[in-house]
Design a protein around this motif. Structure first.
Motif, PDB file in Angstrom:
ATOM      1  N   GLY A 195       0.770  -1.235   0.000  1.00 33.16           N
ATOM      2  CA  GLY A 195       0.000   0.000   0.000  1.00 33.16           C
ATOM      3  C   GLY A 195       0.796   1.275   0.000  1.00 33.16           C
ATOM      4  N   GLU A 196       2.124   1.181  -0.155  1.00 32.95           N
ATOM      5  CA  GLU A 196       2.947   2.372  -0.019  1.00 32.95           C
ATOM      6  C   GLU A 196       3.445   2.930  -1.341  1.00 32.95           C
ATOM      7  OE1 GLU A 196       6.306   1.062   2.288  1.00 32.95           O
ATOM      8  OE2 GLU A 196       7.432   0.450   0.506  1.00 32.95           O
ATOM      9  N   ILE A 197       3.289   2.187  -2.432  1.00 40.03           N
ATOM     10  CA  ILE A 197       4.023   2.546  -3.639  1.00 40.03           C
ATOM     11  C   ILE A 197       3.406   3.700  -4.419  1.00 40.03           C
ATOM     12  CG2 ILE A 197       5.034   0.262  -3.897  1.00 40.03           C
ATOM     13  CD1 ILE A 197       2.933  -0.345  -6.006  1.00 40.03           C
ATOM     14  N   SER A 198       2.085   3.885  -4.365  1.00 40.84           N
ATOM     15  CA  SER A 198       1.447   4.905  -5.193  1.00 40.84           C
ATOM     16  C   SER A 198       1.150   6.156  -4.368  1.00 40.84           C
ATOM     17  CB  SER A 198       0.148   4.369  -5.807  1.00 40.84           C
ATOM     18  OG  SER A 198      -0.505   5.381  -6.541  1.00 40.84           O
ATOM     19  N   ALA A 199       1.946   7.200  -4.571  1.00 41.45           N
ATOM     20  CA  ALA A 199       1.738   8.448  -3.838  1.00 41.45           C
ATOM     21  C   ALA A 199       0.414   9.096  -4.210  1.00 41.45           C
ATOM     22  CB  ALA A 199       2.896   9.407  -4.107  1.00 41.45           C
ATOM     23  N   ILE A 200       0.043   9.028  -5.477  1.00 46.89           N
ATOM     24  CA  ILE A 200      -1.194   9.685  -5.900  1.00 46.89           C
ATOM     25  C   ILE A 200      -2.419   9.035  -5.260  1.00 46.89           C
ATOM     26  CG2 ILE A 200      -1.390   8.275  -7.992  1.00 46.89           C
ATOM     27  CD1 ILE A 200      -2.638  10.711  -9.359  1.00 46.89           C
ATOM     28  N   ALA A 201      -2.402   7.707  -5.117  1.00 41.59           N
ATOM     29  CA  ALA A 201      -3.525   7.017  -4.486  1.00 41.59           C
ATOM     30  C   ALA A 201      -3.634   7.403  -3.010  1.00 41.59           C
ATOM     31  CB  ALA A 201      -3.367   5.505  -4.627  1.00 41.59           C
ATOM     32  N   LEU A 202      -2.500   7.539  -2.339  1.00 41.00           N
ATOM     33  CA  LEU A 202      -2.499   7.914  -0.924  1.00 41.00           C
ATOM     34  C   LEU A 202      -2.920   9.373  -0.746  1.00 41.00           C
ATOM     35  CD1 LEU A 202       0.818   6.116   0.071  1.00 41.00           C
ATOM     36  CD2 LEU A 202      -1.502   5.401   0.664  1.00 41.00           C
ATOM     37  N   LEU A 203      -2.513  10.238  -1.668  1.00 44.53           N
ATOM     38  CA  LEU A 203      -2.899  11.649  -1.584  1.00 44.53           C
ATOM     39  C   LEU A 203      -4.397  11.828  -1.820  1.00 44.53           C
ATOM     40  CD1 LEU A 203       0.116  13.329  -3.404  1.00 44.53           C
ATOM     41  CD2 LEU A 203      -0.468  13.496  -0.967  1.00 44.53           C
ATOM     42  N   ILE A 204      -4.978  10.996  -2.658  1.00 41.06           N
ATOM     43  CA  ILE A 204      -6.436  11.030  -2.844  1.00 41.06           C
ATOM     44  C   ILE A 204      -7.118  10.720  -1.512  1.00 41.06           C
ATOM     45  CG2 ILE A 204      -8.392   9.857  -3.939  1.00 41.06           C
ATOM     46  CD1 ILE A 204      -6.617   9.469  -6.410  1.00 41.06           C
ATOM     47  N   GLY A 205      -6.585   9.725  -0.795  1.00 44.52           N
ATOM     48  CA  GLY A 205      -7.123   9.405   0.520  1.00 44.52           C
ATOM     49  C   GLY A 205      -6.967  10.544   1.496  1.00 44.52           C
ATOM     50  N   LEU A 206      -5.831  11.255   1.434  1.00 42.16           N
ATOM     51  CA  LEU A 206      -5.618  12.410   2.312  1.00 42.16           C
ATOM     52  C   LEU A 206      -6.652  13.496   2.056  1.00 42.16           C
ATOM     53  CD1 LEU A 206      -3.984  14.124   4.324  1.00 42.16           C
ATOM     54  CD2 LEU A 206      -2.506  14.801   2.406  1.00 42.16           C
ATOM     55  N   VAL A 207      -6.873  13.804   0.796  1.00 45.78           N
ATOM     56  CA  VAL A 207      -7.864  14.841   0.450  1.00 45.78           C
ATOM     57  C   VAL A 207      -9.241  14.439   0.963  1.00 45.78           C
ATOM     58  CG1 VAL A 207      -9.038  16.001  -1.451  1.00 45.78           C
ATOM     59  CG2 VAL A 207      -6.554  15.654  -1.539  1.00 45.78           C
ATOM     60  N   TYR A 208      -9.599  13.181   0.785  1.00 45.57           N
ATOM     61  CA  TYR A 208     -10.908  12.697   1.256  1.00 45.57           C
ATOM     62  C   TYR A 208     -11.054  12.883   2.761  1.00 45.57           C
ATOM     63  CZ  TYR A 208     -14.647   9.445   2.480  1.00 45.57           C
ATOM     64  OH  TYR A 208     -15.802   8.887   2.998  1.00 45.57           O
ATOM     65  N   MET A 209     -10.037  12.513   3.522  1.00 47.50           N
ATOM     66  CA  MET A 209     -10.133  12.617   4.974  1.00 47.50           C
ATOM     67  C   MET A 209     -10.138  14.068   5.449  1.00 47.50           C
ATOM     68  SD  MET A 209      -8.005   9.416   6.592  1.00 47.50           S
ATOM     69  CE  MET A 209      -6.414   9.887   5.911  1.00 47.50           C
ATOM     70  N   LEU A 210      -9.403  14.932   4.746  1.00 46.20           N
ATOM     71  CA  LEU A 210      -9.419  16.346   5.117  1.00 46.20           C
ATOM     72  C   LEU A 210     -10.786  16.975   4.830  1.00 46.20           C
ATOM     73  CD1 LEU A 210      -5.896  17.530   3.879  1.00 46.20           C
ATOM     74  CD2 LEU A 210      -6.638  17.156   6.242  1.00 46.20           C
ATOM     75  N   VAL A 211     -11.353  16.638   3.687  1.00 45.25           N
ATOM     76  CA  VAL A 211     -12.673  17.171   3.331  1.00 45.25           C
ATOM     77  C   VAL A 211     -13.744  16.680   4.307  1.00 45.25           C
ATOM     78  CG1 VAL A 211     -14.487  17.149   1.575  1.00 45.25           C
ATOM     79  CG2 VAL A 211     -12.106  17.465   0.893  1.00 45.25           C
ATOM     80  N   ARG A 212     -13.667  15.408   4.679  1.00 40.73           N
ATOM     81  CA  ARG A 212     -14.619  14.833   5.620  1.00 40.73           C
ATOM     82  C   ARG A 212     -14.296  15.182   7.077  1.00 40.73           C
ATOM     83  NH1 ARG A 212     -17.561  10.405   4.192  1.00 40.73           N
ATOM     84  NH2 ARG A 212     -18.445  10.731   6.278  1.00 40.73           N
ATOM     85  N   LYS A 213     -13.171  15.881   7.286  1.00 34.73           N
ATOM     86  CA  LYS A 213     -12.710  16.291   8.620  1.00 34.73           C
ATOM     87  C   LYS A 213     -12.490  15.100   9.548  1.00 34.73           C
ATOM     88  CE  LYS A 213     -14.839  20.863   8.353  1.00 34.73           C
ATOM     89  NZ  LYS A 213     -15.751  21.850   8.988  1.00 34.73           N
ATOM     90  N   ILE A 214     -12.025  14.000   8.951  1.00 32.02           N
ATOM     91  CA  ILE A 214     -11.668  12.829   9.744  1.00 32.02           C
ATOM     92  C   ILE A 214     -10.345  13.071  10.455  1.00 32.02           C
ATOM     93  CG2 ILE A 214     -11.084  10.362   9.620  1.00 32.02           C
ATOM     94  CD1 ILE A 214     -12.938  10.185   7.203  1.00 32.02           C
TER      95      ILE A 214
END
Length: 334
Positions: A195-214
């Protein structure tokens, strides 16, 4: 006395949220990285994740029900999240029995030994990962060739970008030239843990959690910014042996750790100022271990070390009590 107010252990979440809602929210944020791991490494990644989930849930259920003798909450999402994060830190070809051992250690020692959710000092998934790294170093550092590389690489395994970075620091000529381009690292076209190799996939998750205020931005951004600045200084000193800061950001478990593991509710500081201190220290330790340590990767060790310092950070980075400033002003005017 029958209507006593009972305060449960952390994490305490307000604004109508619940533990299960936020745990499953993080799991949703991990979906892009999971799908990419299946695309890159095939069904092996799905099998490793399934074994982790089943073992973690069974271990928590057994320990809670038969040893602690209390109600279990295996469906609150915490055990599943621990399992998925552990799986993301493993090679997709890791033998199934080693996966079971790591999953059991993550729950039994990393979580339940401290009393369960809200009481654990360290991130459980990282406890399992570091245990396996120390106990089975050969298996934990054997990386399968991603599907897009299988046609051009002669063999079943290959070195990770972090390995080339370590060789360059040791003085091996041409080691840095073997690191994939920044675009390939960003997209995930390189070997590594599931789960560590794709930075873009992880950054998508970051944006989602920030938007949802998780989560808030303080911990992940402070880690990434510190790594960029510190590694950038080293790069300016000697670019022939030290990789660029962009390479540091896009390799290894840095993105995964900064976004999904350092932000753990229980084992990270509770205040924004504390999270900034926590993130800066993790970033510094990561670069130090990567550069001068025995292991190519330093993210897991850095997070676990700072988990131990979280109570101290909370002690010195706590908000003022309501009315404290007014009280001090009155005392000064007496």
């Amino acid at each position: 006395m029958e209507n006593r107010m009972i305060v449960s252990p952390s994490p305490h979440i307000h604004s109508g949220d619940s533990i299960s809602k936020n745990m499953y929210g993080v799991l949703i944020a991990l979906v892009p990285a999971f799908l990419f791991s299946v695309y890159q490494f095939g069904w092996d990644s799905l099998l490793v994740t399934a074994i982790c989930v089943l073992t973690c849930c069974f271990s928590e259920y057994f320990i809670t029900t038969f040893m602690l003798r209390r109600k279990n909450y295996i469906f609150d999402g915490s055990a599943i999240l621990t399992a998925v994060l552990l799986a993301f830190n493993l090679p997709s070809t890791l033998p199934w029995w080693i996966v079971i051992i790591g999953s059991f250690i993550a729950i039994a020692i990393g979580k339940m030994a401290f009393g369960g959710l809200g009481n654990n000092i360290f991130n459980p998934a990282l406890v399992g990962r570091v245990f396996l790294l120390i106990a089975f170093p050969a298996q934990m550092t054997t990386w399968p060739v991603a599907s897009h590389l299988a046609k051009v690489v002669d063999g079943e395994t290959m070195a990770t970008p972090l390995s080339f970075m370590k060789e360059a620091i040791k003085g091996t000529e041409g080691a840095l030239e073997q690191i994939p381009s920044s675009l390939d690292l960003f997209l995930g076209l390189n070997p590594g843990s599931m789960g560590e190799i794709s930075a873009i996939a992880l950054l998508i998750g970051l944006v989602y959690m920030l938007v949802r205020k998780i989560i808030t931005w303080h911990t992940p951004i402070s880690i990434l910014l510190t790594v960029f600045v510190f590694s950038g200084i080293l790069y300016l000193v000697n670019p022939s042996i030290y990789p660029s800061p962009v390479t540091h950001l896009l390799t290894g478990g840095l993105m995964l750790g900064a976004i999904f593991m350092a932000t753990d509710y229980v084992s990270s500081p509770i205040t924004h100022s504390g999270q900034l201190v926590y993130g800066v220290c993790i970033g510094l330790l990561t670069v130090i271990i990567r550069t001068w340590g025995a292991y190519p990767e330093g993210m897991s060790f850095a997070i676990l070390i700072m988990n131990a310092f979280t109570p101290i950070i909370n002690l010195y980075c706590k908000p003022k009590h309501f009315g404290e400033k007014v009280k001090k002003v009155k005392e000064a005017t007496k």
